[in-house]
Write a protein that holds these residues in place. Structure first.
Motif, short mmCIF file in Angstrom:
data_model
loop_
_atom_site.label_atom_id
_atom_site.label_comp_id
_atom_site.label_asym_id
_atom_site.label_seq_id
_atom_site.Cartn_x
_atom_site.Cartn_y
_atom_site.Cartn_z
N VAL A 113 0.84 -1.20 0.00
CA VAL A 113 0.00 0.00 0.00
C VAL A 113 0.87 1.25 0.00
CG1 VAL A 113 -1.73 1.30 1.30
CG2 VAL A 113 -1.92 -1.19 1.13
N VAL A 132 -4.93 6.84 -2.18
CA VAL A 132 -5.39 5.56 -1.65
C VAL A 132 -6.32 5.79 -0.46
CG1 VAL A 132 -4.73 3.34 -0.67
CG2 VAL A 132 -3.24 4.45 -2.37
N ALA A 139 -7.87 3.66 2.15
CA ALA A 139 -7.72 2.31 2.71
C ALA A 139 -8.78 2.10 3.79
CB ALA A 139 -6.32 2.12 3.28
#
Length: 432
Positions: free
Chosen positions: A216, A226, A228
């Protein structure tokens, strides 16, 4: 666009432009209105508060004694008034204290105070409203909870891409996730990380978490925004040597501007309180302005959707957190019961006599385990188990079934799996 939304967006663009870029069109439009709730809060200390839609006596809320009598340990003011959209402030603090105790590597300054949700599905929906636009990509493991698709694909028209988390032998692997992230080349991604995993009941080890987090991190460092999303619905139900902190902690500690960790957790599974619908959403950000903007927008979404969650449920969770010694022992007793069922399940499913019937996927936590059944259709098997053996299982797809050992007595588990094997044999004979 409302001036309040414009102001929040401007603040967020200055404090964290990467997170501002992650917002969906609806997320950009969202704000917390200075309406009835704000005006009521300002009037709270007045002698005659004629602002909010509740009925009161001089010194208390108006309520019915018959209804009040079912709540032995709560005061009327903990039951009948509206809760604020963000939830009881004292409960938010208590839940954050719980989070920090269970995640010693996490610092309070690096996260928002948890905001109340109407359990985890509501939290998933809030994330969708806030961050998901039509055409955005949602990354999911092949084995995933079906409601993700309903929330993000059906409601928000996200494009879903999947990757396998098990190899051909049924063993957990990070290889496919790493490869997927290495080859991802879009500007934005919503990545759902759900461990213990529903439907397979697997939680990664420390080394596996390190690999996931590194992948990641690499994606974010290449410039992808991103989001998450850590779905911790089954957090704490660990039966083996696994990573027992939340992935939210490991991701938050990366401190990357274009990585937004979001944690969803709650009392639903952790406190064996499914019907109370008390969940929480937390963001892994450290900037105070970013925290305030995200909270204001989430409060606006809640206000515009369910208005606020039920107060009695919040008060009940608050009560057990404040009076936790006996409660903690009761919860541990339940976890120990599940662990005993898990151990019997594990001893049964890997018995050599069943190798011609199924292959088990790795499992070590949670409520469930999954089997890849051989030479039969899972849906036919499911129906046959109901009709002939009075056993209910879930058919996941064209090859797999899910069994919830959480709701089978320990002594009955061998019978259940033996019956599944017999049912598979029945169907094989029918198909000859």
């Amino acid at each position: 666009m409302n001036p309040l939304a414009l102001d929040l967006n401007e603040q967020l663009s200055k404090s964290n432009p990467e997170v501002a870029d992650m917002l969906s069109d609806l997320g950009k439009l969202m704000y917390y209105p200075k309406g009835i709730l704000s005006q009521s809060a300002e009037a709270k200390s007045t002698q005659y508060n004629a602002t909010i839609g509740m009925a009161t006596y001089k010194d208390s809320k108006m309520y019915a004694n018959t209804l009040n009598d079912i709540f032995d340990h709560l005061e009327p003011d903990e039951i009948f008034p509206y809760a604020p959209p963000q939830g009881l402030e004292s409960l938010r603090d208590l839940w954050q204290q719980k989070t920090l105790k269970e995640n010693p590597d996490l610092d309070a300054k690096d996260m928002t105070r948890p905001i109340l949700t109407n359990a985890l599905t509501h939290g998933l929906s809030l994330v969708g409203d806030m961050f998901v636009d039509s055409g955005d990509t949602l990354l999911l493991p092949t084995h995933n909870w079906g409601n993700y698709k309903l929330v993000y694909s059906t409601r928000h028209s996200a494009e879903i891409e999947t990757y396998d988390i098990f190899d051909e032998a049924g063993h957990f692997t990070t290889e496919n996730l790493v490869n997927t992230l290495e080859n991802y080349n879009k500007e934005k991604v919503i990545l759902i990380l759900n461990y213990p995993n529903n439907p397979t009941g697997y939680t990664p080890t420390k080394d596996e978490v390190h690999t996931i987090v590194a992948a990641v991190k690499s994606l974010a460092e290449r410039g992808t925004n991103v989001i998450a999303l850590v779905d911790d619905a089954y957090y704490g139900l660990f039966y083996e040597d696994v990573y027992t902190q939340s992935l939210f902690t490991a991701l938050t500690n990366l401190h990357l501007d274009n990585l937004l960790p979001i944690r969803l957790d709650g009392a639903t599974k952790e406190f064996f309180a499914w019907g109370l619908r008390v969940g929480f959403i937390s963001f892994g950000v450290g900037n105070d302005t970013t925290k305030q903007v995200l909270e204001a927008k989430i409060k606006g979404l809640i206000r515009s959707n369910i208005s606020s969650g039920p107060l009695p449920s919040q008060s009940a969770v608050k009560y057990v957190l404040e009076n936790h010694e006996t409660f903690d022992k009761e919860i541990q007793h339940n976890i120990n019961t599940l662990q005993a069922r898990y151990e019997v399940t594990k001893s049964v499913v890997y018995d050599e006599k069943y190798t011609s019937y199924w292959q088990a996927y790795d499992f070590n936590s949670g409520y469930f385990m999954a089997l890849q059944v051989k030479d039969v259709d899972p849906e036919q098997l499911r129906q046959h188990l109901i009709n002939k053996y009075s056993i209910g299982i879930i058919a996941l797809n064209s090859t797999d079934i899910r069994i919830a050992f959480s709701c089978v007595e320990k002594d009955d588990i061998p019978h259940v799996f033996d019956s599944i094997a017999k049912a598979i044999e029945d169907l094989k004979n029918q198909n000859k």
